[in-house]
Write an enzyme that holds these catalytic residues in place. Sequence first.
Site, PDB file in Angstrom:
ATOM      1  NE  ARG A  74      -2.565   1.231   3.508  1.00 33.34           N
ATOM      2  CZ  ARG A  74      -3.024   1.368   4.773  1.00 33.34           C
ATOM      3  NH1 ARG A  74      -3.955   1.385   4.850  1.00 33.34           N
ATOM      4  NH2 ARG A  74      -2.148   1.112   5.784  1.00 33.34           N
TER       5      ARG A  74
ATOM      6  CG  ASP B 165       4.486  -3.616  10.680  1.00 32.25           C
ATOM      7  OD1 ASP B 165       5.303  -3.908   9.965  1.00 32.25           O
ATOM      8  OD2 ASP B 165       4.290  -2.241  10.698  1.00 32.25           O
TER       9      ASP B 165
END
Length: 212
Positions: free
Chosen positions: A107, A206
């Site tokens: 993204r 993450d």
Amino acid sequence: MEKDSMLFVADHPLIKHKLTIMRDKNTGSKDFRHLLEEITMLMCYELTSDVPTIDVEVETPIAKMTSQQIEEGHMAVIPILRAGLGMVEGILNLMPVAKVGHIGLYRDPATHKPVEYYCKLPEDIETRYVIVCDPMLATGGSASDAITMLKARGCKRIKFLCLVAAPEGVEKLRHDHPDVKIYAAALDERLNENAYIVPGLGDAGDRLFGTM
């Protein structure tokens, strides 16, 4: 399980329980990975309820019989990199004969739009039932682009599996790919100004790989 014509939202206590632990900001990467695999496996059970089977003859300790089996070569799993990798083992635990392809999209931090950087698919992908997986369905841009790439390669039987979906992402897929069913463990409230799902669980990639 709640559902409409193209969206299935899980309503199982085990899935809700495990997802609650995943949402907790104090849950570490090891537990996060394990829970994602478990929820994916539970979701895959529902997602594959209409996969066609073939008749095969087997011999039990008592007698010969005709039973049903998923035909080898029918299924493919396509995770959207990188977070989608965390869902693959959960699916393969149930369908070890499925082939695995990969689509890499990231993204853009400024536009929030997906950018392709990698695509590697089974040679016979157009003949298979395809499960596209990504933990988060936020704007829907990455999911829509991945499905468009698969359709351009001849895929006609595609389902999308995610952990948490936002209404905006659901509407994006509904508009772009009304023939693709969405399976989600939860449908959350909305996206924030940074295109993160609220309340969500943060950046799945993450948290999965400990790169926060």
